[in-house]
Design a protein around this motif. Structure first.
Motif, mmCIF file in Angstrom:
data_model
loop_
_atom_site.group_PDB
_atom_site.id
_atom_site.type_symbol
_atom_site.label_atom_id
_atom_site.label_comp_id
_atom_site.label_asym_id
_atom_site.label_seq_id
_atom_site.Cartn_x
_atom_site.Cartn_y
_atom_site.Cartn_z
ATOM 1 N N TYR A 25 7.536 -25.024 -107.226
ATOM 2 C CA TYR A 25 7.882 -23.681 -107.702
ATOM 3 C C TYR A 25 6.656 -23.029 -108.325
ATOM 4 C CZ TYR A 25 8.095 -25.380 -112.534
ATOM 5 O OH TYR A 25 7.788 -25.913 -113.764
ATOM 6 N N SER A 26 6.664 -21.699 -108.299
ATOM 7 C CA SER A 26 5.614 -20.893 -108.923
ATOM 8 C C SER A 26 6.274 -19.743 -109.654
ATOM 9 C CB SER A 26 4.626 -20.346 -107.878
ATOM 10 O OG SER A 26 3.978 -21.408 -107.203
ATOM 11 N N VAL A 49 2.043 -15.953 -109.311
ATOM 12 C CA VAL A 49 1.917 -15.242 -108.045
ATOM 13 C C VAL A 49 1.134 -13.951 -108.225
ATOM 14 C CG1 VAL A 49 3.211 -14.122 -106.190
ATOM 15 C CG2 VAL A 49 4.034 -16.273 -107.162
ATOM 16 N N ASP A 74 12.462 -22.282 -98.053
ATOM 17 C CA ASP A 74 11.413 -21.526 -98.742
ATOM 18 C C ASP A 74 12.034 -20.276 -99.342
ATOM 19 O OD1 ASP A 74 9.451 -23.350 -98.062
ATOM 20 O OD2 ASP A 74 9.011 -22.363 -96.141
ATOM 21 N N ARG A 93 11.306 -16.819 -101.226
ATOM 22 C CA ARG A 93 10.219 -15.866 -101.459
ATOM 23 C C ARG A 93 10.804 -14.517 -101.865
ATOM 24 N NH1 ARG A 93 8.266 -20.100 -101.072
ATOM 25 N NH2 ARG A 93 6.463 -20.782 -99.832
ATOM 26 N N HIS A 94 10.087 -13.824 -102.763
ATOM 27 C CA HIS A 94 10.524 -12.537 -103.301
ATOM 28 C C HIS A 94 9.399 -11.531 -103.101
ATOM 29 C CE1 HIS A 94 12.021 -9.987 -106.917
ATOM 30 N NE2 HIS A 94 12.622 -9.626 -105.796
ATOM 31 N N TYR A 95 9.696 -10.390 -102.402
ATOM 32 C CA TYR A 95 8.667 -9.426 -102.021
ATOM 33 C C TYR A 95 9.032 -8.031 -102.524
ATOM 34 C CZ TYR A 95 7.183 -13.032 -98.693
ATOM 35 O OH TYR A 95 6.761 -14.208 -98.124
ATOM 36 N N GLU A 153 4.158 -9.933 -102.198
ATOM 37 C CA GLU A 153 4.914 -10.950 -102.922
ATOM 38 C C GLU A 153 4.760 -10.744 -104.429
ATOM 39 O OE1 GLU A 153 3.929 -14.894 -101.834
ATOM 40 O OE2 GLU A 153 5.607 -15.799 -102.932
ATOM 41 N N GLY A 198 6.943 -12.807 -106.577
ATOM 42 C CA GLY A 198 7.411 -14.026 -107.226
ATOM 43 C C GLY A 198 8.826 -13.895 -107.799
ATOM 44 N N ARG A 215 8.475 -18.191 -106.596
ATOM 45 C CA ARG A 215 8.432 -18.891 -105.316
ATOM 46 C C ARG A 215 8.951 -20.306 -105.529
ATOM 47 N NH1 ARG A 215 2.571 -19.470 -102.840
ATOM 48 N NH2 ARG A 215 2.785 -17.190 -102.884
ATOM 49 N N THR A 257 10.468 -24.044 -103.370
ATOM 50 C CA THR A 257 10.729 -24.855 -102.178
ATOM 51 C C THR A 257 11.868 -25.809 -102.527
ATOM 52 O OG1 THR A 257 8.408 -24.738 -101.500
ATOM 53 C CG2 THR A 257 9.772 -26.463 -100.515
#
Length: 547
Positions: free
Chosen positions: A115-116, A121, A193, A195-197, A274, A276, A278, A280
C-alpha cells in the motif's frame, strides 16, 4: 428597493428539487471506514485516505473507541442507512482488509500485500492535480478483467459495484465525474490493484500555442519573428508540455465539459492523474453473514464435500435446538402470564364478595362503643398497679400519673402506710445512762423529734466500722445489697406517683419489730459520673437523674 419576492412557481420548483435530492441521498449506498484493534500510525493514515476515496457518502469524522464492538456499528448503521463496512485490522504478520455487506452479509477478507498513502503518491509526481471540488461527487468505478466465471470473482465484482451509486450512461452529467477508481484483477497472481485517479479533459486538434492562449497562459514569443509561427508551427514550449495524447484517450464529447475548448461533438483527450492511495490486495476467504457464518471460499484451506456436509448438519442441529429453546421459553412466559391473570381475577372476586358481606366499609357504625381517653386509661392502669403492689386502694384525691419528689426511706424500709406495733405504744423519755440507745440511721437521714417523722436533714456521723459490724450492717467500703422488691415510682411502663398540690403528706412513723419492712436494707445511691449525672441503680433498670 427590497429584494423581489420569489414567485409561487419558484418555491414549488425548489421544494421539489430539495425533496428529490433527499430521496436520492437516502437511496445511494453509504459506508463506514474504520479500524479495529491496534494498527499503528501508517494504517490509521491509510484509513483516512480510503475515507477520501469513498466521499461524499461516508463518515469522514467517524470516531472509534477501544470499547466499541462490531455490534455497536451495526446498531447505528440501520438508522443512518449505512450499507458497507470497510474495516482494517493488523496482525503480527500482515494487514487485513474486510469488506462487510449490511445487514446480512457476505463478508470478504483481503490481505493487503502493498500500500501507498496519498502523500507518497503525490510526492512522486512532478505535476499533481487535486482539489476539494473533486470530492463533492462520488468517483467513477471501473472494473477490469472481472468477467471470469468463478464464483468468488463474480462476488467480488458485485461487492465493489454496490459500494458506489449506480450511473445511467444516458442521463449522467459529465461535469460530475471528477475522479475515477480503477480495480484490476490479475488472473495469474490472483491479486487486485486498487488505484485512485483524477480526471482531466483537454481539447485536441489545436497547436500548443493556441491551447496556451485558450487557457489564458501567454507563452514566451521572443524566439518567434511573427505571431503566425505560434499558431501554425507545432513547437514544444517545454518538456512538461509534450503531447501524451493518442487514440487510446481521445474521444468525441457527447456534451459540453468544463474547461476552455471542451465543446460538444469536439475531439477531447481524457487524462488521468493518480492521487492515491494505492493498494495491492489478495482475497483470503468469503463468509456468510457478518464474519460469523459458513466459509464459502478459502484460498488456502480446501475441504472435501463430506466435511462440508457434516459441518452444515452440525449447524442445522444447533439452529433447531436454539429454536426449540425459544419456543419453550415463549410458552413458559405465556403460561405464567395466564396464571397471574387468573390469580388477579380470583383476588378481585374475593374482595368484591367481602365488601358485599360487610356492607359499606367506609360508613361509621353508630352502635360502636366510644373509645376511652388515653389519660383515663393511664389513670386506671396506675390504680390497678397500686392495688396489686400495696394491697390498698389509692386515695381519691391523689393523681398517680404525675411524678413526685423522692423521699428518704428510714433504715427499716417502712412505708408510710405501715405502722409498727412498737410505734403505736407510748414510749417514756429515757433518763440516765441505762436508757436504751437510739437506733442508728443511714447517711442522709435525721430524726425530727417527738412526732417520729423523718426527712432530709443533717446526716449523722462518727460511727465506726466495728459498731456497724456489731449491728450486722455492711461497712462503708462495701456496697449495700440492692432491694429487689418493685417500687411504684420505678415500675416499667408506669408513671411516678405525686401528691396533688396543696395536700399535706401524712407523717411517717418509726418502724417497729413487727413491721414487714423492718428488715429491709437501706437504698443505695449511685456513683457520681464525670459528666455530673447521677445514676440511680435499681434491679434490672437504670434511670438517669438531673444534672
Amino acid at each position: 428597493m427590497g429584494r423581489p419576492s420569489k414567485s409561487k412557481n419558484q418555491k414549488k420548483e425548489r421544494a421539489a428539487a430539495l425533496h428529490q435530492a433527499q430521496q436520492e441521498f437516502g437511496t445511494v449506498p453509504h459506508s463506514f471506514v474504520f479500524h479495529r484493534g491496534r494498527v499503528g500510525r501508517n494504517v490509521r493514515q491509510l484509513v483516512t485516505d480510503v475515507r477520501r476515496v469513498m466521499e461524499p457518502y461516508t463518515a469522514r469524522a467517524l470516531t472509534v473507541r477501544k470499547s466499541n464492538s462490531l455490534k455497536d456499528f451495526v446498531a447505528v448503521a440501520g438508522p443512518l442507512g449505512v450499507t458497507q463496512f470497510l474495516v482494517f485490522t493488523k496482525s503480527s504478520s500482515s494487514i487485513n482488509f474486510k469488506l462487510f455487506r449490511l445487514p446480512g452479509g457476505p463478508t470478504l477478507t483481503f490481505k493487503v500485500m502493498q500500500y501507498s498513502l496519498i502523500r507518497d503518491v503525490v510526492s512522486s509526481l512532478r505535476w499533481h492535480r487535486m482539489h476539494e471540488q473533486q470530492f463533492t461527487h462520488h468517483p467513477l468505478l471501473v472494473l477490469s478483467n472481472f468477467g471470469l466465471q468463478q464464483i468468488q470473482v463474480k462476488l467480488m465484482a458485485t461487492m465493489f459495484q454496490n459500494m458506489f451509486p449506480s450511473i445511467n450512461v444516458h442521463r449522467v452529467n459529465l461535469n460530475s465525474i471528477k475522479r475515477c477508481l480503477l480495480i484490476t484483477y490479475d488472473t495469474e497472481t490472483q491479486l487486485l490493484d486498487f488505484r485512485h485517479y483524477s480526471v482531466k479533459v483537454v481539447p485536441v486538434g489545436v497547436s500548443k500555442g493556441l491551447k496556451k492562449l485558450l487557457q489564458e497562459k501567454f507563452p514566451n514569443m521572443s524566439r518567434f519573428e511573427d505571431i503566425s509561427e505560434l499558431l501554425v508551427k507545432d513547437v514544444n514550449l517545454s518538456e512538461s508540455e509534450a503531447e501524451q495524447d493518442g487514440t487510446h484517450n481521445v474521444l468525441e464529447l457527447p456534451q459540453a465539459y468544463a474547461g476552455r475548448g471542451n465543446m460538444k461533438a469536439q475531439q477531447s483527450a481524457v487524462r488521468l492523474t493518480e492521487i492515491g492511495p494505492r493498494m495491492t490486495l489478495q482475497l483470503i476467504k468469503v463468509e456468510e453473514g457478518l464474519a460469523q457464518g459458513n466459509v464459502l471460499f478459502h484460498s488456502f484451506v480446501h475441504k472435501r464435500e463430506e466435511e462440508v456436509k457434516e459441518m452444515l448438519a452440525r449447524k442445522e442441529a444447533k439452529l433447531r435446538l436454539k429454536a426449540e429453546r425459544r419456543r419453550k421459553q415463549e410458552a413458559d412466559v405465556e403460561r405464567k402470564r395466564r396464571q397471574r391473570e387468573a390469580h388477579r381475577e380470583r383476588s378481585l372476586a374475593g374482595i368484591r364478595r367481602k365488601q358485599q358481606q360487610d356492607g359499606d366499609s367506609d360508613a361509621e357504625d353508630p352502635g360502636a362503643p366510644e373509645q376511652p381517653d388515653a389519660a383515663e386509661q393511664s389513670e386506671e392502669s396506675d390504680a390497678e398497679y397500686y392495688r396489686q403492689e400495696l394491697g390498698q386502694e389509692p386515695d381519691a384525691g391523689e393523681s398517680l400519673s404525675q411524678p413526685h419528689q423522692e423521699e428518704a426511706t428510714p433504715l427499716g424500709g417502712c412505708t408510710p402506710t405501715e405502722t409498727p406495733a412498737a410505734a403505736q405504744q407510748p414510749q417514756a423519755a429515757p433518763h440516765g445512762p441505762q436508757a436504751a440507745p437510739h437506733r442508728p440511721h443511714s447517711a442522709g437521714e435525721t430524726e425530727e423529734g417527738e412526732t417520729g417523722t423523718r426527712g432530709t436533714g443533717e446526716t449523722e456521723e462518727g460511727k465506726t466500722g466495728a459498731r456497724r459490724a456489731a449491728e450486722g450492717k455492711p461497712s462503708t467500703g462495701e456496697p449495700a445489697p440492692r432491694d429487689s422488691r418493685p417500687h411504684s415510682w420505678a415500675r416499667p411502663g408506669g408513671s411516678r406517683r405525686q401528691q396533688p398540690q396543696g395536700a399535706q403528706r401524712p407523717p411517717r412513723e418509726a418502724p417497729g419489730p413487727g413491721s414487714s419492712r423492718a428488715a429491709a436494707r437501706p437504698k443505695r445511691r449511685g456513683q457520681l459520673l464525670p459528666k455530673g449525672k447521677t445514676i440511680f441503680r435499681r434491679p434490672k433498670r437504670t434511670t438517669k437523674g438531673k444534672r
